[in-house]
Design a protein around this motif. Structure first.
Motif, mmCIF file in Angstrom:
data_model
loop_
_atom_site.group_PDB
_atom_site.id
_atom_site.type_symbol
_atom_site.label_atom_id
_atom_site.label_comp_id
_atom_site.label_asym_id
_atom_site.label_seq_id
_atom_site.Cartn_x
_atom_site.Cartn_y
_atom_site.Cartn_z
ATOM 1 N N ARG A 61 -29.333 29.525 -6.671
ATOM 2 C CA ARG A 61 -29.206 29.425 -5.425
ATOM 3 C C ARG A 61 -28.297 30.018 -4.053
ATOM 4 O O ARG A 61 -27.464 30.768 -3.609
ATOM 5 N N LEU A 62 -29.425 31.741 -4.483
ATOM 6 C CA LEU A 62 -29.289 32.430 -3.893
ATOM 7 C C LEU A 62 -29.437 33.242 -2.289
ATOM 8 O O LEU A 62 -30.660 31.509 -1.806
ATOM 9 N N SER A 63 -29.411 33.115 -1.437
ATOM 10 C CA SER A 63 -30.101 33.322 -0.006
ATOM 11 C C SER A 63 -31.325 34.128 -0.448
ATOM 12 O O SER A 63 -32.051 33.923 0.580
ATOM 13 N N ALA A 64 -30.929 35.210 -0.488
ATOM 14 C CA ALA A 64 -32.415 35.872 -0.932
ATOM 15 C C ALA A 64 -32.337 37.668 -1.568
ATOM 16 O O ALA A 64 -31.154 37.046 -2.333
ATOM 17 N N SER A 65 -33.344 38.013 -1.751
ATOM 18 C CA SER A 65 -32.982 38.678 -3.389
ATOM 19 C C SER A 65 -34.763 39.944 -3.060
ATOM 20 O O SER A 65 -35.210 39.741 -2.409
ATOM 21 N N ASP A 66 -34.212 40.928 -3.894
ATOM 22 C CA ASP A 66 -34.847 42.188 -3.023
ATOM 23 C C ASP A 66 -35.689 42.726 -4.672
ATOM 24 O O ASP A 66 -36.264 42.830 -3.994
ATOM 25 N N LEU A 67 -35.363 41.726 -5.174
ATOM 26 C CA LEU A 67 -36.073 41.919 -6.483
ATOM 27 C C LEU A 67 -37.538 41.634 -6.623
ATOM 28 O O LEU A 67 -37.855 40.983 -5.846
ATOM 29 N N LYS A 68 -38.016 42.146 -7.726
ATOM 30 C CA LYS A 68 -39.484 41.449 -7.274
ATOM 31 C C LYS A 68 -40.077 41.492 -9.499
ATOM 32 O O LYS A 68 -38.792 42.370 -10.637
ATOM 33 N N VAL A 69 -40.782 40.480 -9.983
ATOM 34 C CA VAL A 69 -40.996 40.710 -10.992
ATOM 35 C C VAL A 69 -41.301 41.972 -12.006
ATOM 36 O O VAL A 69 -42.127 42.610 -11.444
ATOM 37 N N ASN A 70 -40.986 42.165 -13.141
ATOM 38 C CA ASN A 70 -41.216 43.347 -13.906
ATOM 39 C C ASN A 70 -39.907 44.418 -13.141
ATOM 40 O O ASN A 70 -39.860 45.570 -14.139
ATOM 41 N N ASP A 71 -39.155 44.260 -12.071
ATOM 42 C CA ASP A 71 -38.084 45.296 -12.176
ATOM 43 C C ASP A 71 -37.121 45.169 -13.428
ATOM 44 O O ASP A 71 -36.544 44.176 -13.528
ATOM 45 N N TRP A 72 -36.800 46.998 -12.817
ATOM 46 C CA TRP A 72 -35.395 47.003 -13.503
ATOM 47 C C TRP A 72 -33.591 46.766 -13.761
ATOM 48 O O TRP A 72 -34.622 47.414 -12.673
ATOM 49 N N VAL B 111 -26.971 43.906 -7.453
ATOM 50 C CA VAL B 111 -26.895 43.769 -6.921
ATOM 51 C C VAL B 111 -28.397 43.035 -7.462
ATOM 52 O O VAL B 111 -29.222 43.663 -7.192
ATOM 53 N N VAL B 112 -28.439 41.372 -7.686
ATOM 54 C CA VAL B 112 -29.587 40.765 -7.982
ATOM 55 C C VAL B 112 -30.305 40.184 -6.424
ATOM 56 O O VAL B 112 -31.032 39.839 -5.649
ATOM 57 N N GLY B 113 -28.687 39.437 -5.619
ATOM 58 C CA GLY B 113 -28.566 38.743 -4.388
ATOM 59 C C GLY B 113 -28.120 38.083 -3.893
ATOM 60 O O GLY B 113 -27.093 38.539 -4.231
ATOM 61 N N THR B 114 -28.221 37.499 -2.531
ATOM 62 C CA THR B 114 -26.046 37.700 -1.694
ATOM 63 C C THR B 114 -26.343 35.596 -2.063
ATOM 64 O O THR B 114 -27.844 35.042 -2.074
ATOM 65 N N LEU B 115 -25.403 35.447 -1.406
ATOM 66 C CA LEU B 115 -25.184 34.125 -0.999
ATOM 67 C C LEU B 115 -25.592 33.712 0.215
ATOM 68 O O LEU B 115 -24.730 34.609 0.666
ATOM 69 N N PRO B 116 -26.155 32.113 0.459
ATOM 70 C CA PRO B 116 -25.871 32.182 1.435
ATOM 71 C C PRO B 116 -24.395 31.396 2.108
ATOM 72 O O PRO B 116 -23.100 31.815 1.965
ATOM 73 N N LEU B 117 -24.189 32.371 3.662
ATOM 74 C CA LEU B 117 -22.440 31.252 4.040
ATOM 75 C C LEU B 117 -22.201 30.212 3.007
ATOM 76 O O LEU B 117 -20.855 29.748 3.351
ATOM 77 N N VAL B 118 -23.198 28.786 4.356
ATOM 78 C CA VAL B 118 -23.040 28.166 3.588
ATOM 79 C C VAL B 118 -24.252 27.294 2.412
ATOM 80 O O VAL B 118 -25.699 27.588 3.132
ATOM 81 N N GLN B 119 -24.385 26.684 2.232
ATOM 82 C CA GLN B 119 -25.788 26.069 1.784
ATOM 83 C C GLN B 119 -26.862 25.285 2.709
ATOM 84 O O GLN B 119 -25.864 24.558 3.461
ATOM 85 N N SER B 120 -27.560 25.003 2.271
ATOM 86 C CA SER B 120 -28.596 24.107 3.077
ATOM 87 C C SER B 120 -28.032 22.386 3.481
ATOM 88 O O SER B 120 -28.163 22.187 5.109
ATOM 89 N N ASP B 121 -27.519 22.068 2.709
ATOM 90 C CA ASP B 121 -26.394 20.777 2.399
ATOM 91 C C ASP B 121 -25.395 20.636 3.823
ATOM 92 O O ASP B 121 -24.436 19.849 3.369
ATOM 93 N N GLY B 122 -24.720 22.193 3.973
ATOM 94 C CA GLY B 122 -23.179 21.896 4.690
ATOM 95 C C GLY B 122 -22.017 22.249 3.309
ATOM 96 O O GLY B 122 -21.224 22.457 4.213
#
Length: 297
Positions: free
Chosen positions: A244-255, A261-272
């Motif tokens: 349920r992350l909104s975005a992530s800068d990681l790629k496969v095989n990154d350490w 930081v793995v990613g960030t959460l949105p302010l609200v989800q898509s269903d509100g």
């Protein structure tokens, strides 16, 4: 000498005594008739019946004849022997069992109905029920009660008497970082897969999801609802999934290191609904309750 033989000898002695008495009386009567033939000429001979009666005892109670008592219909050797009284069957146990069964059915139906409803009040009730069922019993208090009443804990229950020093916690060698600071709104007991955490604020830093420990990125997947799921292979066979992350800068095989930081959460989800992190932790193919290995306090 047993009782039966003793009674038999007494009976034989009594019979001989009665026969001797009858013979003595008859001899005396005949002698009287012979000595007074005129006086007793008109008298009729008296016939005596040879009957035997049980002697009447006015003293202490004597031993009864078991043979005679058996013939008279007694099942014992004493007149005061009575049949055992069988109490009527108590039906209160069956009635109590039926009441408990009915109460159990009603309680099960109520819990099932609560978990079938997805209303806010039902979710709160579900949380209370899950917390009550998943909370560990305070065995220390039970052990103290046993020691007060019985002088020591029961030896047939292995958990009593164990010390905390002998307990080894699994995965205690590594300190895991909480993936998100916030409130736990869904426990592991709900679906036995993962937990749901709501961030404690709306700022960007409070919505940042962090890696629980060092690991390698296995997958970065974007779902149809525009959310992102990151899967990371950690120490040994431990695998964590951050959903349920909104975005992530990681790629496969990154350490990543613990706390990165793995990613960030949105302010609200898509269903509100309010944004929340769905966090899963596995040890091989087995799902693990994250609250058992990570401190969320």
């Amino acid at each position: 000498m047993d009782i039966k033989t003793s009674v038999k000898h007494r009976r034989e002695a009594r019979i001989r005594e009665l026969l001797n008495e009858n013979l003595t009386e008859e001899s005396t009567r005949l002698n009287t008739i012979r000595s007074n033939p005129v006086t007793n000429a008109s008298s009729k001979p008296v016939l005596r019946q040879n009957t035997f009666q049980e002697p009447v005892h006015t003293g202490p109670e004597i031993e009864r004849d078991p043979e005679k008592m058996w013939k008279q219909g007694h099942r014992g050797w004493y007149d005061n022997v009575t049949e055992p009284v069988i109490p009527p069957r108590n039906s209160s146990f069956t009635a109590g069992l039926m009441r408990r069964f009915a109460a159990s059915v009603l309680l099960f139906g109520a819990v099932w109905g609560i978990f079938s409803v997805h209303e806010p009040w039902a979710l709160r009730a579900q949380g209370y029920i899950v917390e009550g069922l998943s909370r560990e019993m305070d065995f220390q208090a039970a052990q103290v009660w046993y020691e007060e009443h019985f002088g020591g804990p029961p030896s047939f229950i292995p958990i009593f008497g164990q010390s905390d020093q002998d307990t080894t916690k699994v995965n205690a060698s590594a300190t895991l970082v909480p993936p998100l600071k916030g409130q736990l709104v869904q426990s592991f007991a709900i679906d036995l897969k993962g937990i749901l955490i709501v961030p404690e604020g709306d700022s960007l830093s409070s919505r940042e999801v962090k890696s629980v420990e060092t690991g390698r990125v296995l997958e970065v997947k974007k779902l149809p609802d525009s959310s992102v799921t990151v899967t990371i292979q950690h120490t040994g066979e431990r695998t964590a999934q951050y959903s349920r992350l909104s975005a992530s800068d990681l790629k496969v095989n990154d350490w990543v290191q613990g706390g990165d930081v793995v990613g960030t959460l949105p302010l609200v989800q898509s269903d509100g609904d309010q944004s929340a992190l769905y966090f899963m932790l596995k040890d091989g193919d087995r799902s693990v309750d994250p609250t058992e290995v990570i401190s969320f306090d």
